[in-house]
Structures are given as structure tokens and as C-alpha cells.
Design a protein around this motif. Structure first.
Motif: not given
Length: 406
Positions: A25, A28, A33, A312, A350, A353-354, A359
């Protein structure tokens, strides 16, 4: 004697965890973000919100300064307050893992220094021996899913087959969880909860942190929707927490939302349920009115994590933060001389984030109350400082972990 009010904004990390790389992470930053995306117009949604992230009350309590402590820079395009009204800091997590129990237990003064059990990220992730035991003990013929998945996607994928076959949907994530989705009517809510109790007993030896009931309604993939009847069946904390210490001293712990589930009911004198952040804040305000001297009101605001972080959803997360920010004045209005309120988080999630998991991040620590002078708390080495500070404020003897910042 004073009172204390602890609000956990579930998953509201502020970046900068020193061990983020070990968790995959590095970089992150939930707050940073979200602010960056909003500043770029990527947090706009018609009828919901638009423009830069606006959190005037949280900022006045020191959120932007806490973020700078965590990451060395301010979040993008967020307006600086005219003056600071609270004490602010950022805290590191020392517990292993980045899940809800680890964060909450550490906040309450009991870091997790053991390794949780996890299920591998592969098809058929649950051991067949465990599945056979579940089928036998619960009296079911089989299950669906048995994989890592997002909670909303799994019911879209398997919900219709579940309705036809009545087989529960088993799934997990990168956290130490065994999740079970089932239809409230076609399978039955009580039946789902009883199934979770069976799975909870069978997963203790695997050191799985939580078994989570995920009920849903609807008749098609397009209309399936999770309900507010979620229930977490958690392992009990390995040691005495702030909640236990308070109840042992004759105080009341009013647990709002999923707090009681997270602590397996230990140290909770009153459980208060509500569905959704707004309802949880309203329930917390009522609990604040009813709390007596020396009591703690402990609230988890789950939507930040469950509804927006894991999905997300940057715009949704930003709107939820702004909605909570608007209610902080109501919290302040219910405080009496000697009271304190602490706003913090248990981990990050996050939304840029992927993947769809938590995170590893530092969290904000924002403290305010009548007569409390504003200023910096600095970087705290452990979330346990939060619980130890509340214990100090409420007149308890020092615990094993953490140091009071009051």
C-alpha cells in the motif's frame, strides 16, 4: 466526572503509514486521493456533489494539519480554516493486519500482536474439510462462490442461483473474514445468522477474525441489494480493552453501530443499532444525551468503508465526508464542560487504490471539547494512545499499552 465520545470514521485513513510497503500500500492515501480527485473534477456526480472537497468543521478541528503530519503535505485544494479549534495528530498502527478488529482493538488499548488466519486468493479458497464440516453441522447441501470477491459483485454473480437453490454464498477478501451472503426472505435472516454461528465455531482454530452475515433482498441481479441487517461474529479481544476497564469501574459503554460485534460484546453495557451513517450519527446524539458521568459513547460509521471505500466510489465517499462534517456542530452542541470527543479511524480504504480491500495508512486523531485548548498532538506511535487518553480523561488507572496525550 467527565464523559467521552469516540467516533470511528471507518476506513478514513490519511496516508503515510511507515510500513505501507509491506502491505502493498505504499502511496495509499484515502483523504489525500479523494481531495485530489475532487480538485480535478473527478469527484463530481450530478445531484450529489461537485468541486473541491469541503470539510470546514473537520478542518477547523485540525484535519488538514493531521494530514500534513502524516504525509508532509496538505490535501489538494482544501480550504484552510481561519483558526483551529481542536487538538490534532496522526497515529500509526502497530497491530498486524489492516482489518476492522485490529484497528478498533488497538484504539481501545489492545494492539493485535499475533497473525490472523487468511484464505488464499484462488478459486475454491475454502478448505474442503471446512466446507464439509459446515454442510454437516448446518444441514445444508452445498454452497456457492467459495472465492475472493466484492460483496456487491458476488450477489450479482450468484444471487439468482442462490434464490433457486437456497445454497448460501460463501466468499472472503484480503482480510481475515469468512462472509456469507443470503437472501433475507428466500433463505431467511434467522437461518443465515444461525449458519454464521456454526461457521464461527468451526473457524476459531483457523484464527479467522470475523464471520460476517451479509443479507440481501431483491429478485434479480439488477435489483439485489444488501440490507442493514449485517452482523459480525468476531473473535473476542485477547486482552482487557478500554471497554472492559470502564465496565469494571462501574461505567457505561454505549456501543453504536457494529462496535459491539467488533468486541464480541465484551465490555458493552448497551448496544444501539442503526442503518447508515446519518442514522448512526442521530443514534449517537441520542446516546450522548443519555450518557452519564464517566460514560463512553463509542460509534462506528461503517458507510465510509462498506458503501464507498470497498466499492471505490470517490464521489460517494466525498459526499459522505461532507455530510458528516455538517453534523459535527450537533455533536459539539451536546457536550458539557469536561467532556471530550475524539474523531479517528481504524485503517484506510483508499477508493482510488487498486483492488477493493483496506489500505495500510495512518489515521487522524481529532480531539475537541469545551475548554480544551487547540494544538498539535504530533505523530502518535500507536492507536492505543487514543484509548489510553480516554482512560486518563475518565479517571482510570494506566493500561498496558499506549500513552495519554491529554
Amino acid at each position: 466526572m467527565a464523559r467521552a465520545f469516540l467516533y470511528v470514521l471507518d476506513s478514513f485513513g490519511i496516508g503515510g503509514a511507515p510500513d505501507a510497503k509491506a502491505y502493498g500500500d505504499l502511496g495509499a492515501d484515502t483523504l489525500g486521493h479523494i481531495a485530489e480527485f475532487c480538485a480535478a473534477g473527478l469527484g463530481d456526480r450530478a445531484g450529489l456533489r461537485s468541486g473541491p472537497l469541503k470539510l470546514p468543521n473537520l478542518s477547523a478541528l485540525g484535519l488538514l494539519e493531521a494530514a500534513k503530519l502524516a504525509t508532509r503535505h496538505y490535501p489538494a485544494s482544501m480550504e484552510q480554516p481561519e483558526r483551529l479549534l481542536g487538538r490534532y495528530g496522526a497515529a500509526n498502527e502497530v497491530s498486524r493486519g489492516k482489518d476492522t478488529p485490529s484497528g478498533h482493538w488497538e484504539i481501545a488499548g489492545t494492539p493485535v500482536m499475533f497473525d490472523w488466519g487468511y484464505f488464499p486468493d484462488q478459486p475454491d479458497c475454502f478448505p474442503q474439510e471446512l466446507l464439509d464440516a459446515i454442510y454437516r453441522e448446518a444441514g445444508i447441501s452445498g454452497s456457492l462462490g467459495n472465492c475472493h470477491a466484492s460483496g456487491t459483485e458476488i450477489i450479482k454473480r450468484f444471487g439468482q442461483e442462490h434464490v433457486w437453490t437456497r445454497r448460501p454464498i460463501f466468499y472472503t477478501s484480503a482480510d481475515s473474514v469468512f462472509q456469507i451472503a443470503a437472501h433475507e426472505y428466500h433463505f431467511g435472516l434467522e437461518r443465515l445468522l444461525k449458519l454464521c454461528e456454526v461457521v464461527r465455531e468451526l473457524t476459531y482454530d483457523l484464527n479467522i477474525g470475523r464471520v460476517i452475515a451479509r443479507p440481501f433482498i431483491g429478485e434479480t441481479a439488477e435489483t439485489f441489494k444488501r440490507t442493514g441487517n449485517r452482523r459480525d461474529f468476531s473473535i473476542a479481544p485477547p486482552e482487557e480493552t478500554l471497554l472492559d476497564r470502564l465496565t469494571a469501574a462501574g461505567r457505561n459503554v454505549l456501543a453504536v453501530g457494529k462496535i459491539s460485534d467488533i468486541f464480541a460484546g465484551k465490555g458493552v453495557t448497551r448496544l444501539i443499532k442503526a442503518d447508515g451513517n446519518d442514522a448512526l450519527v442521530t443514534a449517537s446524539l441520542k446516546a450522548m444525551d443519555e450518557a452519564g458521568e464517566g460514560d463512553l459513547v463509542f460509534t462506528n460509521l461503517v458507510d465510509f468503508d462498506m458503501v464507498y471505500g470497498h466499492r471505490r466510489d470517490v464521489a460517494g465517499y466525498a459526499a459522505a465526508l461532507e455530510a458528516f462534517d455538517a453534523r459535527i456542530e450537533e455533536i459539539a452542541a451536546r457536550m458539557r464542560p469536561g467532556d471530550i470527543a475524539v474523531l479517528t479511524a481504524d485503517h484506510g480504504c483508499d477508493p482510488t487504490w487498486r483492488g477493493s480491500d483496506h489500505t495500510r495508512e495512518r489515521v487522524p486523531v481529532l480531539v475537541f471539547g469545551p475548554g480544551l485548548q487547540p494544538g498539535s498532538l504530533g505523530l502518535r506511535e500507536t492507536y492505543a494512545d487514543i484509548g489510553e487518553s480516554i482512560a486518563h480523561h475518565l479517571g482510570l488507572d494506566p493500561g498496558r499499552y499506549g500513552a495519554s496525550f491529554l
